[in-house]
Design an enzyme around this catalytic site. Structure first.
Site, PDB file in Angstrom:
ATOM      1  N   GLY A 176       0.851  -1.300   0.016  1.00  0.00           N
ATOM      2  CA  GLY A 176      -0.033   0.059  -0.066  1.00  0.00           C
ATOM      3  C   GLY A 176       0.899   1.289   0.027  1.00  0.00           C
ATOM      4  N   ASP A 177       1.899   1.182   0.644  1.00  0.00           N
ATOM      5  CA  ASP A 177       2.835   2.360   0.568  1.00  0.00           C
ATOM      6  C   ASP A 177       3.724   2.276  -0.817  1.00  0.00           C
ATOM      7  OD1 ASP A 177       2.597   3.293   3.438  1.00  0.00           O
ATOM      8  OD2 ASP A 177       3.294   1.651   3.851  1.00  0.00           O
TER       9      ASP A 177
END
Length: 399
Positions: A176-177
């Protein structure tokens, strides 16, 4: 310097106000491309400088591997955006920059008097890039706090166990990052290219949720177009087989038989001519339908007698996509990673060293493909602010 050996982002100054993963990773990729990336940190440094796991250099000094893995090749100045004393120096630093990168929650920079309008006033050519959980535009979730798993869950990329609806464990990697970081770098470069034509900067608004939703495009298309809910993490692919992870004599490997030609080669390598002769298995859907009853047993027998790396090598050499499943101890000295300069060693502190993943973007010819060195908090404050205030009309902020 030979013009061919100038790094792609040579001469670009990036102010990296970010912390944790998504912003620092994007900043590191920009530094790898030759940008001058300056971490703008609070007194004592950004929060991840103290996060575990901790390594020690040759003199016994502690260093956060959490920080080291994402911050090579950056300079550091200590300036507090909330400080009236630091404001003149901060504004002149922003005026000298090409990019401001931050990953605070929406409203933080506005609260400090550094919203988009104010940044444009200070520097109309500035690219302002933000990474948040759900973006800056109005939405129900806009102000929610978010880490990578939050974005992954909301975007539907967390798999389920085949026997029910229980969510599978997270992969443990901050997709997600990192996906948001990659999109931020793309947006920043696009903005800089447009500035070359218009002369003005742009706002780049990246949301972790958006990035993961984009990565999950397959599930969305299958659901909306064919009414099929893709079962992420399923042991058998709905349209291809064998396709997934399989246990061999001494470990695991992945095998991806996605074409009928690859199926023929798989059967030849594994000595399973009887499977190739079975007409029910001549298509991917047929193999998926009959995998458990027809393919699994003879395939498992072959793998049980064959080391994982040997099986993967035999299949790959025959044109069947396959690879051994490697664990972190295997990766640090992986021959492929070293050959591609994707595993690079970096000095840390006094006599320490750490191996880091390199930058996968290769632009040939290239010079120094990976940024080097790790700054201490405020290490470059005097150097950089001294350049900005040569007349010494304004005293440098304390740090």
């Amino acid at each position: 310097m030979d013009s061919e050996l100038i790094p792609p982002l040579d001469g670009v100054r990036v102010l990296d106000f970010s912390r944790y993963v998504s912003g620092p990773y994007a900043g590191m990729l920009l530094a790898d491309a030759g940008a001058e990336v300056i971490k703008v940190e609070p007194e004592g440094g950004e929060v991840s400088r103290s996060l575990p796991p901790i390594m020690q250099d040759g003199a016994g000094n502690d260093h956060s591997t959490y920080f080291l893995r994402l911050n090579r090749g950056k300079k550091s100045v200590v300036l507090d955006p909330r400080s009236a004393e630091h404001r003149p120096a901060l504004e002149r630093l922003i005026a000298s920059a090409d990019v401001v990168l931050e990953n605070f929650r929406p409203g933080a920079f506005e609260a400090w008097g550094l919203g988009w309008e104010e940044l444009q006033r200070i520097n109309p050519r500035l690219t302002y890039a933000t990474i948040t959980g759900f973006g800056h535009s109005p939405s129900r979730s806009r102000d929610w706090p978010a880490f990578n798993l939050v974005a992954e869950a909301m975007a539907g990329v967390v798999g389920r166990f085949p026997e029910g609806d229980q969510p599978a464990k997270a992969a443990g990697l901050p997709f997600g990052d990192s996906m948001a970081s990659l999109h931020a770098v793309n947006g920043i470069v696009m903005s800089l290219l447009r500035r070359a034509t218009t002369g003005r900067g742009s706002r780049v608004d990246i949301a972790m949720y958006d990035s993961m939703l984009s990565a999950n495009e397959w599930s969305i298309a299958c659901q909306s177009g064919a009414g099929i809910e893709v079962e992420l993490g399923a042991t058998v692919h709905p349209w291809f087989a064998p396709y997934g992870f399989f246990e061999a004599r001494d470990g695991w490997l992945c095998i991806c038989v996605a074409t009928d030609g690859a199926w023929k080669q798989f059967c030849a390598v594994a000595g399973l001519d009887q499977l190739w002769s079975d007409m029910r298995l001549r298509t991917g859907t047929g193999r998926a339908e009959h995998f458990h009853e027809v393919i699994a047993s003879p395939m498992s027998a072959w793998l049980a007698a064959t080391p994982a790396r040997t099986a993967a090598t035999l299949l790959a050499d025959a044109g069947v996509p396959a690879a051994p499943l490697q664990r972190p101890p295997d990766l640090v000295d992986d021959e492929q990673g070293r050959t591609r300069e994707m595993l690079t060693d970096h000095p840390v502190g006094d006599g320490g060293s750490i191996t880091l993943a390199g930058n996968p973007v290769r632009i040939e010819p290239r010079l120094a493909p990976h940024a080097q060195g790790f700054s201490t908090p405020g290490q470059h404050t005097d150097e950089i602010l001294g350049e900005l205030f040569p007349e010494h009309a304004i005293s440098l902020p304390s740090h």
